[in-house]
Design an enzyme around this catalytic site. Sequence first.
Site, PDB file in Angstrom:
ATOM      1  N   ASP A  82      44.347  -5.592 -64.784  1.00 52.03           N
ATOM      2  CA  ASP A  82      46.036  -6.350 -64.119  1.00 52.03           C
ATOM      3  C   ASP A  82      46.132  -8.062 -63.523  1.00 52.03           C
ATOM      4  O   ASP A  82      44.096  -7.501 -63.396  1.00 52.03           O
ATOM      5  CB  ASP A  82      46.356  -5.241 -63.492  1.00 52.03           C
ATOM      6  CG  ASP A  82      47.452  -4.079 -64.193  1.00 52.03           C
ATOM      7  OD1 ASP A  82      46.770  -3.929 -65.072  1.00 52.03           O
ATOM      8  OD2 ASP A  82      47.701  -3.344 -63.636  1.00 52.03           O
ATOM      9  N   HIS A 127      40.872  -4.767 -61.345  1.00 53.19           N
ATOM     10  CA  HIS A 127      42.105  -5.928 -61.615  1.00 53.19           C
ATOM     11  C   HIS A 127      41.024  -7.118 -61.663  1.00 53.19           C
ATOM     12  O   HIS A 127      40.063  -7.202 -61.414  1.00 53.19           O
ATOM     13  CB  HIS A 127      42.249  -6.008 -60.283  1.00 53.19           C
ATOM     14  CG  HIS A 127      43.600  -5.427 -60.092  1.00 53.19           C
ATOM     15  ND1 HIS A 127      43.124  -3.914 -59.268  1.00 53.19           N
ATOM     16  CD2 HIS A 127      44.868  -5.223 -60.250  1.00 53.19           C
ATOM     17  CE1 HIS A 127      44.277  -3.240 -58.967  1.00 53.19           C
ATOM     18  NE2 HIS A 127      45.455  -3.923 -60.017  1.00 53.19           N
TER      19      HIS A 127
END
Length: 742
Positions: free
Chosen positions: A104, A256
Amino acid sequence: MTTTTSSRGRRRAPSRIERAAGRAAALQKPRVILAALLLLALTSVLLLDGYLRAEVGGDQRVRTGASSSEVPDAVLDGGPILTFRGGRATTVSVPDKTIALTFDDGPDPTWTPRVLAVLEKYDVPGTFFLVGSMVSRYPGVVRDLVRQGNEVGIHTFTHVDLSYQGDARVRREITQTQLALAGAAGITTTLFRAPYSSQTDAIDNYSWPVYRTLGEEGYTSVFVDTDSDDWKRPGVSKIVRWATPEDGEGASVLFHDAGGERSQTIAALPKYIEKMKAKGYTFTTVSGALEEQRGGARAVGGTTGRLQAAHRPATGVTLYEGKALVAAVAVAEWTVPALSVGLVVVGVAVLGRFAMMLVLARRHHRQRNRRRFSWGPAVTRPVSVIVPAYNEKECIAHTLESLARSTHPIEVLVVDDGSTDGTSQIARAAADRLGMRNVRIVRQENVGKPAALNNGVRSARHDIVVMMDGDTVFEPDTVRQLVQPFADPRVGAVAGNAKVGNRDTLIGAWQHIEYVMGFNLDRRMYDLLRCMPTIPGAIGAFRREAVLEAGGMSEDTLAEDTDITIALHRAGWQVVYEEHARAWTEAPGSLKQLWSQRYRWSYGTMQALWKHRGSLTDKGPSGRFGRVGMPLVVLFQVVTPVFAPLIDVFTVYSMVFVDLRAALLAWLAVLGVQLLCAAYAFRLDREMYRYLLMMPLQQLAYRQMMYLVLIHSCVTALTGGRLRWQKLERTGEVGTPAGVGS
């Protein structure tokens, strides 16, 4: 009293210069529009850059434990992949012994390439949920990501929580991200992950409508089974442990690749991949997991087929709009840093100017107000006062009344430049009423202020001529103070201290501050540096022979006062400032008139500087203006003011997009420095400090207008325009000096 009248017949045809001026006037509106468009373009670039940087941050959850009564139980208890095929909500789980590795908040120019390097080394695909604003800023990273065989999904454009947004904002976030993907990699995608989302059991009544709406439009929403929580930076071992699913189950795993410092993620990723492969897991994308569950391609060599099934080629308008967006962002990404550098340069120049003005003005004041200071033997011989007048019926009587009280012997020449309002008759009547036998009225056709001044110089009977405007009044001692520097034979011209008489209005008060601080403080500095650039039209004195040798007041520029001043410097004469010679002038009373006046001043100054650009190579004492004055005037009166709006633009930009408190404190600090300079200028001129209360508002409104005027003038100069001298409307509210106090 003597009257000289030129022949005046029927109405004459416009001259060549007047016809050119008329054509130029017709061109001013397009130039205003061009200047406004340039300002709008800069503002748009900054707004775009600010929008790109807004709200993109970490992955902290903003809501837990909310009601989910509207969400079907099958969704809450289902797998991490949510589709709406046939209009019915369906969830899909990742197959056993399979990892859909998802990332993400990217792309990031530092961390995403390092993640891609790890994935390429281990021949592992990933699904990257990208933030649209980051995609538009780093399109090259996205292209590399897609080319390597990874899959992409939408993570909104600004990383905003869509649960609290209206339908228009939701659609805008999705559409803008699709455009960014189209411009960066030539694709769109059907995958979506909401910022701040987690597992499906966290879906509530706020977020469910968003997923349902997007699902009906063909989007697949992706959640997580296992969260590494790497954004917390808990350490490599904990990231690996938290990302590991239980008992051989398949999982959508969250890491991430952006949103903060991700070194622990980079260190944990190889260990995690090695661990899961050792347990017999294969890695795939979200599309790969869907195909496998539906009986599609199977894992081969640690990967699966159709890994990018969610991608669609961008075509038509979408493709071109996407490329335009990426191009616009590239411009913003280049422009903002460049403007930041310019801001630093301008800020240093502005503060340096303030410091220079304070130091040199203080020295000038001490030098000129010493008891033993003297220009030489007192100048007591008569002088000629020239008053050019064009339609000055409201003011001319006040002007003559002030001159009637002069303590120095004078002759007065009122040069009526073709007035149509009876100015010469009013002047004659005022002179008769005051018993002034030293007044001559010279009438001429309307050919402009420079020609009127030249007519007055030629008609003057004395070797010193004082020039003043027809809307100006002198104090009784003004002329005597003004001519004393001529005791020094090297002095060719003297600038007086012009003051705003109509200062009781808001616009007048702003101009009053500007005159005291911006003009007279500057003149003290330039005087000490021996490079005075302008003798103000409201109050100035000249040696008649110096003016005639220079060819008189030139009609080549709109700033005849600046033009003649520079010409005198180049001829070897000294130009000085006499602060005790005060004149009270009527400043423009409306914004429209103010714009006209300052536009003419700014443009005329540029014309004069360009005309005398040869002064840069002048040698000897006559070259001092070119060596010192010209660079200072260009820097402080043209370049710095043109770019000074950067300070205000960046202040607003910083307040909205960066740090409100820091930006506000910085603006207040600059305002404080300006207040300090203004207060010192007011002290030197013995003015009332109460007008300084208007200064903050002046900085917010008046100064911006002056910037726009200068920008407009620069555009006119660069496009080769001409402008005629404009007559301002007068009210005659500035009376004799006895009625005006400081």
